[in-house]
Design an enzyme around this catalytic site. Structure first.
Site, PDB file in Angstrom:
ATOM      1  N   ASN A  76       0.870  -1.179   0.000  1.00 42.25           N
ATOM      2  CA  ASN A  76       0.000   0.000   0.000  1.00 42.25           C
ATOM      3  C   ASN A  76       0.906   1.229   0.000  1.00 42.25           C
ATOM      4  OD1 ASN A  76      -1.746   2.088   0.595  1.00 42.25           O
ATOM      5  ND2 ASN A  76      -2.201   1.392   2.678  1.00 42.25           N
ATOM      6  N   LYS A 134       0.076   4.256  -0.241  1.00 40.87           N
ATOM      7  CA  LYS A 134      -0.571   5.435   0.354  1.00 40.87           C
ATOM      8  C   LYS A 134      -0.360   6.644  -0.574  1.00 40.87           C
ATOM      9  CE  LYS A 134      -0.040   3.252   4.791  1.00 40.87           C
ATOM     10  NZ  LYS A 134       0.142   3.337   6.228  1.00 40.87           N
ATOM     11  N   HIS A 160      -9.329   1.159   5.117  1.00 39.98           N
ATOM     12  CA  HIS A 160      -8.040   1.355   5.804  1.00 39.98           C
ATOM     13  C   HIS A 160      -8.240   2.324   6.964  1.00 39.98           C
ATOM     14  CE1 HIS A 160      -3.948   2.606   6.632  1.00 39.98           C
ATOM     15  NE2 HIS A 160      -3.568   1.488   6.055  1.00 39.98           N
ATOM     16  N   GLU A 205      -5.095  -4.870  10.840  1.00 40.96           N
ATOM     17  CA  GLU A 205      -4.063  -3.849  11.023  1.00 40.96           C
ATOM     18  C   GLU A 205      -4.321  -3.083  12.316  1.00 40.96           C
ATOM     19  OE1 GLU A 205      -2.090  -2.736   7.072  1.00 40.96           O
ATOM     20  OE2 GLU A 205      -3.835  -1.484   7.272  1.00 40.96           O
ATOM     21  N   GLY A 260       2.808   2.263  10.727  1.00 39.96           N
ATOM     22  CA  GLY A 260       3.820   3.314  10.601  1.00 39.96           C
ATOM     23  C   GLY A 260       4.515   3.635  11.911  1.00 39.96           C
ATOM     24  N   SER A 311       3.704  -2.105  10.326  1.00 42.64           N
ATOM     25  CA  SER A 311       5.144  -2.163  10.566  1.00 42.64           C
ATOM     26  C   SER A 311       5.784  -3.493  10.192  1.00 42.64           C
ATOM     27  CB  SER A 311       5.467  -1.787  12.020  1.00 42.64           C
ATOM     28  OG  SER A 311       5.135  -0.432  12.259  1.00 42.64           O
TER      29      SER A 311
HETATM   30  P1  PGA Z   1       3.101   0.336   7.562  1.00 44.72           P
HETATM   31  O1  PGA Z   1       1.613   0.548   7.035  1.00 44.72           O
HETATM   32  O2  PGA Z   1       3.608  -0.951   6.972  1.00 44.72           O
HETATM   33  O3  PGA Z   1       3.851   1.529   7.081  1.00 44.72           O
HETATM   34  O4  PGA Z   1       3.022   0.239   9.059  1.00 44.72           O
HETATM   35  C1  PGA Z   1       0.733  -0.547   6.905  1.00 44.72           C
HETATM   36  C2  PGA Z   1      -0.573  -0.087   6.343  1.00 44.72           C
HETATM   37  O5  PGA Z   1      -1.052   0.993   6.719  1.00 44.72           O
HETATM   38  O6  PGA Z   1      -1.162  -0.797   5.506  1.00 44.72           O
END
Ligand code: PGA
Length: 247
Positions: free
Chosen positions: A10, A12, A94, A164, A170, A210
């Site tokens: 993803n 984003k 999400h 998630e 993040g 993460s």
């Molecule tokens: P991240 O995001 O791997 O940067 O923690 C995961 C997500 O939001 O799908």
């Protein structure tokens, strides 16, 4: 039953056309992957990436869609438009959409149905906040969100769930492996009750939050984890591919 693992990226709100170089690295390595691969760039890149990935083992997807097929909704993008641009799947619900745009379970459910209507897989996200986990409410919160967000007609072919935890996204920290196993087991039970045993057993449940090359191996080994939804680490082809290799 064995569920083939899915590694989904993803991006984003990241990525300009120059990022096609990262895409090409993923496409090149895709045939060697022992899992399914999905990359969800921003909407501006879906057409370009889909054309590039055509005929390869890499699927391209969107990050959100409007529930309606067309109409007066300035700035929104329908599932049909994503499919027309080459997307095969779309992330819905999400936590960033739920937080930034006040998306409810009912809206997420409508978006999942829009994805199917357009011939795409819906990747439906659920997860608890840190306060909900601290209060010990995470299992109930996630089950309620699943029941509200996942239409009863979901099948293993049309739907993927991503667990998630909001506090892990993040954040550079993840639940313990035992916590991930507990939640994935609970999600599986909830899906079996909600969708029936066959579809509830077949739907893949990804872990997200993460995931990095360093922790992917141990997380992917956790019972009930059928792959990963990866944000930050999916931006670099090398990291995305290392996570896929660890699955
Ligand atoms: P991240 O995001 O791997 O940067 O923690 C995961 C997500 O939001 O799908």
């Amino acid at each position: 039953m064995t569920r083939r693992k899915l590694i989904a990226g993803n991006w984003k709100m990241n990525g300009l056309r120059a990022a096609v170089a990262e895409l090409d690295r993923v496409i090149e390595a895709a045939p060697d992957a022992a899992c399914d691969l999905l990359l969800c760039p921003p909407a501006t890149l879906i057409g370009l990436f889909s054309t590039r990935a055509a005929g390869s083992a890499l699927m391209i997807g969107g990050q959100d869609c409007h529930p309606k097929a067309a109409g007066a909704h300035t700035g929104d993008i329908s599932a049909e438009m994503l499919r027309d641009a080459g997307a095969r799947a779309v992330i819905v619900g999400h936590s960033e959409r739920r937080a930034d745009h006040a998306e409810t379970d009912a809206l997420v459910r409508d978006k999942a149905e829009a994805a199917w209507r357009a011939g795409m897989t819906a990747v439906i996200c659920v997860g608890e906040t840190e306060a909900q986990r601290d209060a010990g409410a995470m299992l109930d919160v996630v089950a309620a969100s699943l029941i509200g967000s996942v239409p009863e007609t979901a099948t293993a072919d049309t739907t993927v769930i991503a667990y998630e935890p909001v506090w892990a996204i993040g954040a550079g920290r993840t639940p313990t492996l035992a916590q991930i196993e507990e939640m994935h087991g609970h999600i599986r039970e909830t899906l079996r009750a909600h969708l029936g045993v066959v579809q509830g057993t077949g739907v893949r449940v990804l872990y997200g939050g993460s995931v990095k090359p360093e922790n992917a191996g141990e997380i992917m080994q956790v019972r009930g984890v059928d792959g990963a939804l990866i944000g930050g680490a999916s931006l670099k082809a090398a990291d995305f591919l290392a996570i896929a290799a660890a699955s």
